[in-house]
Design an enzyme around this catalytic site. Structure first.
Site, mmCIF file in Angstrom:
data_model
loop_
_atom_site.group_PDB
_atom_site.id
_atom_site.type_symbol
_atom_site.label_atom_id
_atom_site.label_comp_id
_atom_site.label_asym_id
_atom_site.label_seq_id
_atom_site.Cartn_x
_atom_site.Cartn_y
_atom_site.Cartn_z
ATOM 1 N N ARG A 39 44.952 45.148 40.543
ATOM 2 C CA ARG A 39 43.713 45.490 41.254
ATOM 3 C C ARG A 39 44.081 46.112 42.597
ATOM 4 O O ARG A 39 44.832 45.519 43.369
ATOM 5 C CB ARG A 39 42.853 44.245 41.445
ATOM 6 C CG ARG A 39 41.576 44.454 42.232
ATOM 7 C CD ARG A 39 40.630 43.290 42.076
ATOM 8 N NE ARG A 39 40.146 43.181 40.697
ATOM 9 C CZ ARG A 39 39.210 42.331 40.307
ATOM 10 N NH1 ARG A 39 38.638 41.510 41.183
ATOM 11 N NH2 ARG A 39 38.827 42.296 39.048
ATOM 12 N N LYS A 63 42.147 33.419 29.267
ATOM 13 C CA LYS A 63 41.656 34.535 28.458
ATOM 14 C C LYS A 63 42.569 34.778 27.254
ATOM 15 O O LYS A 63 42.108 34.900 26.118
ATOM 16 C CB LYS A 63 41.564 35.800 29.300
ATOM 17 C CG LYS A 63 40.983 37.008 28.569
ATOM 18 C CD LYS A 63 41.058 38.275 29.397
ATOM 19 C CE LYS A 63 40.285 38.164 30.676
ATOM 20 N NZ LYS A 63 40.165 39.484 31.369
ATOM 21 N N LYS A 75 48.491 38.392 37.273
ATOM 22 C CA LYS A 75 47.646 39.404 37.894
ATOM 23 C C LYS A 75 48.353 39.897 39.151
ATOM 24 O O LYS A 75 49.205 39.200 39.713
ATOM 25 C CB LYS A 75 46.281 38.808 38.275
ATOM 26 C CG LYS A 75 45.165 39.831 38.385
ATOM 27 C CD LYS A 75 44.635 40.266 37.030
ATOM 28 C CE LYS A 75 43.425 41.175 37.163
ATOM 29 N NZ LYS A 75 42.839 41.505 35.868
#
Length: 342
Positions: A39, A63, A75
């Site tokens: 991100r 997930k 992440k």
């Protein structure tokens, strides 16, 4: 929101020559390498970036576990405005940091990054998926993420309303980016009425041009809707927004939609069903896992199709045991992770 647990590794990355400031968080590798997108976002502070990457990476663990793929959760965040500081040299420096982790973390696209960026990152590391097809990747995962959300909504509609027919249902889509755009297409094809919002005017212009009849709004949560589909940044649901929500179902692609875990109980008290975000938005993860493992498109699509039955199963567990959907989904994930660790 998954229960807290220790991360395996958190790496702060800085490269003064390019201005890169990034954080890579590896939550779990119990089921396989930790895969999760990068991100690129102008966080107000490094602490805000750290909070986000820790929550996002933990969510990726759950997930992958519920989706049935052999991946762990990770992440990364790059701190800064991508429109102002993103350069090939910065992305290259970031790729070298990813490579230094030796494959324990595999990166992909997320808010602020795209397949073109991943092609550049891939010049410095082999541990990247979601590249353009011309670079040997499977391209943008937005369409498959949107498909998973759509299938989840079908399952939620059937459980909540007794039918998965979305004809005439008013769906508020918050975010008209890579996922939101494709979700609007699926909803319109299914006969739903759609109201959409986005802070980025060109994204709304594209929606209006491509989908006549879609309404543009500025306050999706306060609108008269049957379904709230958050597809932008997370943490939009808190005590204040829940009190204003008219929808019967919350089902969207945004990660970490609940500001705090107790918000699900607030929704339930108002008779609002929340489909756990990490279950609904797994389509993109399934796509890039297929790229990583060399699976063909038919196998990938078959796995994405299973999201609907997974959501239906979570509804069944919650109903039978009198627990919230979030708790039912967490149990599925935790059972799979525990089995791998034994």
């Amino acid at each position: 929101m998954p229960r807290d647990s220790a991360h395996e590794r958190v790496v702060f990355c800085q490269d003064p020559d390019t201005g890169l400031r990034a954080i890579i968080a590896v939550h779990s590798t119990a089921l396989g390498p930790a895969l999760g997108g990068t991100r690129f976002y102008p966080y107000a502070s490094e602490q805000d970036a750290l909070t986000d990457v820790l929550r996002l990476s933990r969510g990726m663990t759950y997930k992958a576990a519920v989706a049935g793929v052999d991946l762990g959760g990770g992440k990364a965040v790059i701190i800064g405005n991508p429109n102002a500081i993103k350069t090939p040299t910065l992305l290259g420096a970031y790729g070298r940091f990813v490579e230094s982790l030796g494959g324990t973390y595999v990166t992909a696209g997320d808010v602020g990054t795209n397949s073109d960026d991943l092609d550049i990152i891939a010049e410095e590391t082999t541990h990247v998926v979601g590249k353009n097809t011309t670079a040997g990747g499977t391209g943008d995962s937005g369409p498959q993420t949107a498909l998973g959300v759509f299938l989840s909504l079908r399952a939620a509609a059937e459980s909540t309303w007794g039918s998965d027919d979305l004809t005439g249902k008013r769906v508020g889509v918050e975010g008209a980016g890579k996922v939101g755009y494709n979700l609007v297409a699926l909803l319109r094809e299914a006969g739903a009425e759609v109201i959409v919002s986005d802070s980025y005017a060109p994204a709304l212009d594209r929606i209006v041009a491509d989908f006549p009849g879609v309404t543009v709004g500025s306050d999706i949560i306060g609108a008269d809707i049957d379904v709230y589909a958050p597809c932008a940044m997370g943490a939009t649901l808190d005590a204040s927004s829940v009190a204003r929500l008219s929808a019967s179902i919350v089902c969207g692609a945004a990660n970490n939609q609940l500001l705090t875990p107790d918000v699900e109980a607030m929704l339930a008290a108002r008779g609002i069903v929340w489909v756990p975000d990490y279950v609904a938005n797994a389509g993109g993860l399934i796509q890039v896992e297929g790229e990583l493992r060399g699976k063909d498109s038919a196998e990938v699509m078959a796995t994405i199709a299973k999201i609907r039955s997974t959501v239906a199963g979570i509804f069944a567990i919650a109903r039978a045991e009198g627990i919230l959907l979030g708790a039912a989904a967490d149990r599925l994930a935790e059972d799979r992770i525990a089995a791998a660790q034994n």
